[in-house]
Design a protein around this motif. Sequence first.
Motif, short mmCIF file in Angstrom:
data_model
loop_
_atom_site.label_atom_id
_atom_site.label_comp_id
_atom_site.label_asym_id
_atom_site.label_seq_id
_atom_site.Cartn_x
_atom_site.Cartn_y
_atom_site.Cartn_z
N ALA A 110 27.17 40.80 59.51
CA ALA A 110 28.36 40.64 60.29
C ALA A 110 28.98 42.18 60.52
CB ALA A 110 29.67 39.89 59.49
N VAL A 111 28.78 43.00 59.45
CA VAL A 111 29.04 44.25 59.68
C VAL A 111 28.39 45.16 60.69
CG1 VAL A 111 29.17 46.66 58.27
CG2 VAL A 111 30.05 44.66 57.39
N GLY B 275 32.23 42.65 61.05
CA GLY B 275 32.34 42.42 59.65
C GLY B 275 33.49 42.90 59.22
N ALA B 276 33.89 42.84 57.56
CA ALA B 276 35.06 43.31 57.02
C ALA B 276 35.11 44.92 56.94
CB ALA B 276 34.84 42.64 55.58
N VAL B 277 34.23 45.62 56.96
CA VAL B 277 34.38 47.10 57.27
C VAL B 277 33.56 47.57 58.34
CG1 VAL B 277 34.37 47.11 54.58
CG2 VAL B 277 32.21 47.45 55.59
N PRO B 278 33.75 48.92 58.91
CA PRO B 278 32.85 49.62 59.84
C PRO B 278 31.66 49.76 59.45
CG PRO B 278 35.09 50.52 59.48
CD PRO B 278 34.76 49.84 58.11
N ALA B 279 30.67 49.57 60.39
CA ALA B 279 29.33 50.03 60.07
C ALA B 279 29.07 51.51 59.54
CB ALA B 279 28.41 49.67 61.38
N GLY C 29 21.46 45.11 63.15
CA GLY C 29 22.46 45.56 64.16
C GLY C 29 22.55 47.05 63.75
N ALA C 30 23.60 47.43 63.92
CA ALA C 30 24.01 49.02 63.66
C ALA C 30 23.72 49.72 62.49
CB ALA C 30 25.47 49.14 64.04
N LEU C 31 23.39 48.66 61.49
CA LEU C 31 22.96 49.08 59.94
C LEU C 31 21.38 49.25 59.90
CD1 LEU C 31 25.44 47.14 57.96
CD2 LEU C 31 25.70 49.31 58.59
N THR C 32 20.91 48.76 60.95
CA THR C 32 19.35 48.86 60.67
C THR C 32 18.69 50.15 60.54
OG1 THR C 32 18.86 47.08 62.20
CG2 THR C 32 17.10 48.57 62.02
N GLY C 33 17.99 50.14 59.56
CA GLY C 33 17.27 51.48 58.92
C GLY C 33 18.03 52.07 57.53
N ARG C 34 19.27 51.40 57.46
CA ARG C 34 19.81 51.53 56.21
C ARG C 34 20.13 50.42 55.33
NH1 ARG C 34 23.94 53.85 59.91
NH2 ARG C 34 25.59 52.61 59.06
N THR D 270 31.67 66.72 55.49
CA THR D 270 30.95 65.89 56.51
C THR D 270 32.06 64.83 57.29
OG1 THR D 270 30.20 64.10 55.00
CG2 THR D 270 28.67 65.82 55.35
N PRO D 271 31.76 64.54 58.45
CA PRO D 271 32.72 63.62 58.97
C PRO D 271 32.34 62.19 58.68
CG PRO D 271 30.83 64.17 60.61
CD PRO D 271 30.71 65.12 59.36
N ASN D 272 33.58 61.26 58.28
CA ASN D 272 33.41 59.86 58.05
C ASN D 272 33.62 59.24 59.21
OD1 ASN D 272 35.92 59.68 58.47
ND2 ASN D 272 36.66 59.84 56.35
N SER D 273 33.58 57.72 59.03
CA SER D 273 33.69 56.81 60.26
C SER D 273 34.83 56.93 60.99
CB SER D 273 33.42 55.38 59.74
OG SER D 273 34.61 55.17 59.02
N SER D 274 36.07 57.47 60.37
CA SER D 274 37.32 57.62 61.04
C SER D 274 37.43 59.10 62.01
CB SER D 274 38.29 57.31 60.40
OG SER D 274 38.39 58.29 59.23
N GLY D 275 36.52 59.84 61.54
CA GLY D 275 36.59 61.31 62.20
C GLY D 275 36.99 62.20 61.23
#
Length: 515
Positions: free
Chosen positions: A144-145, A150-154, A221-226, A463-468
């Motif tokens: 879902a993420v 999902g419940a949190v951003p990828a 999905g966007a998490l592929t590789g992690r 380092t930048p996080n998901s929200s910038g």
Amino acid sequence: MALTALLSMIGLRPVTADASPAWLNDLVTGPCPALFTLAVQGTGQSAPDAPVKADTGMLSTVLGPALDAARVLGASLDRAYVPYPAGFGGAVPGGKEPYAVSVEAATTNLKDAAQRVLSDCPATQLGFVAYSQGSHALSNFLEAVGSGTGAVPAGKVAAAAMFGSPTRAAGSSVFPGSNSEDPAPPPGTDGEHVARLAAVSAPTPSGAGVGPVADIAPNYGALTGRVASFCQPGDLACDAPVDAPIARAVVNVAGQADMGGDPFAAVQSIGLALASTSFGVAVDAVNEDISIPKNSLENLSIAPKKTLSQRFAEASDPRATPPTGQEAIAALTKVGLVAVNAVVSVAKKVITPQTIAEVSAVGLANPAAAFGVLAAKTAQAVVDLVPPATTRRVVQQSFDVVRKEVTANKDLFDLATLTSYAGTAAAHGAYGSAVVTSGGDSATRFVADWLAAAGADLADGATPNSSGAPTTRSAVSSTQPTTSSPTSSSTPRTTTSLVPSAATTTSGAAAQPLR
């Protein structure tokens, strides 16, 4: 949110007003780390009231070493275990909830835990580890993420690892959907520490997870590789034979049943699950596979679109959509019209002037003989009802149905295949011992080093996080592992599951058979 982010950046955790459920308040107990890992244990190794900071069960062989490695690297890392029933219908020690109910509870609690950690520590990124039944829940969560629902951003997920996941796709590599054999760096980092990890050279079994078809995850999905999914060859949880859909159906039905405690309740529970599955299969098979032009048995034909075992595997998924009223009525109508036509055909052949005369001749003097006359006429009518040509065709089609069933489940009839699963309990407990890297590390050791490396990469400067917003290196919070006495009622329980063999031991913690 700005104040919350500021507090997190300087290593402080804001106080939240929500106190329910209570265990959510015990997740983050110190300064906000750069990486916070949530763990979901296997069957029998957790409970709804299990302590979230007690390093027990199979996953303690991951998080204990991860905290040690993080301290060596000066990384900012913390962890918690997500409590949930961890049951299998009472068939094994532990929770009595059916497997499907237990997995759903784990998924819900995992969502709540992830959201609470990010609410308390917005600059923190998340790591995840899970084992067996816990991997089923984590896989559903990550899918879902990765799809953006999902419940949190990828962008807040740095690393995730599963061991013996029932949702593994057939022949999947360690990093599902990725062309690389190494993990991708955490979002917003150059991955310097992660890149130094020993190369992964784990086996990629040809089988698939034994979970419902709808939950099988070819990628994230966007998490592929992690996201990593480790599977030992012969571990039925993640390496079940592909050509054995009936085995998946059996597991699905068992996963819905209450099989512990009262045997009568167990039989009733299994019966209800089977009845629901059988009804769905029957409706689909009648509507899609059986053709009766003009509602005449002479035209009866069987042409399966799918094997019955495939239908059972799909229909036995507890989330499968049951037949609609219209579909059920259509199937009943088809069967009903054929039955009516058959009765009419028999009546026309039996209730004739000749039969009536014969019955009358013997009936008054010998009722039994009169009944014999009717029985003989009826038997002949039933034989005549379906012409020989139709009989031969239906018999041949029925044989083809059986042949296709055997072919679809050929792995269940192959001695070599079955022999390879003789050690499934040992395989399911080997993630802490079997070598999976060029450096000789086990899967649990590799994941421990991976989490520490990810935490070090996230902690290395801004380092930048998901929200910038920027994140800064916070205080090292690689907490010393704690243990919990097995006599406590809230301590995660250890058990076997579908496979009755004894558990093996890995790095001092119980590694369990298939659960």
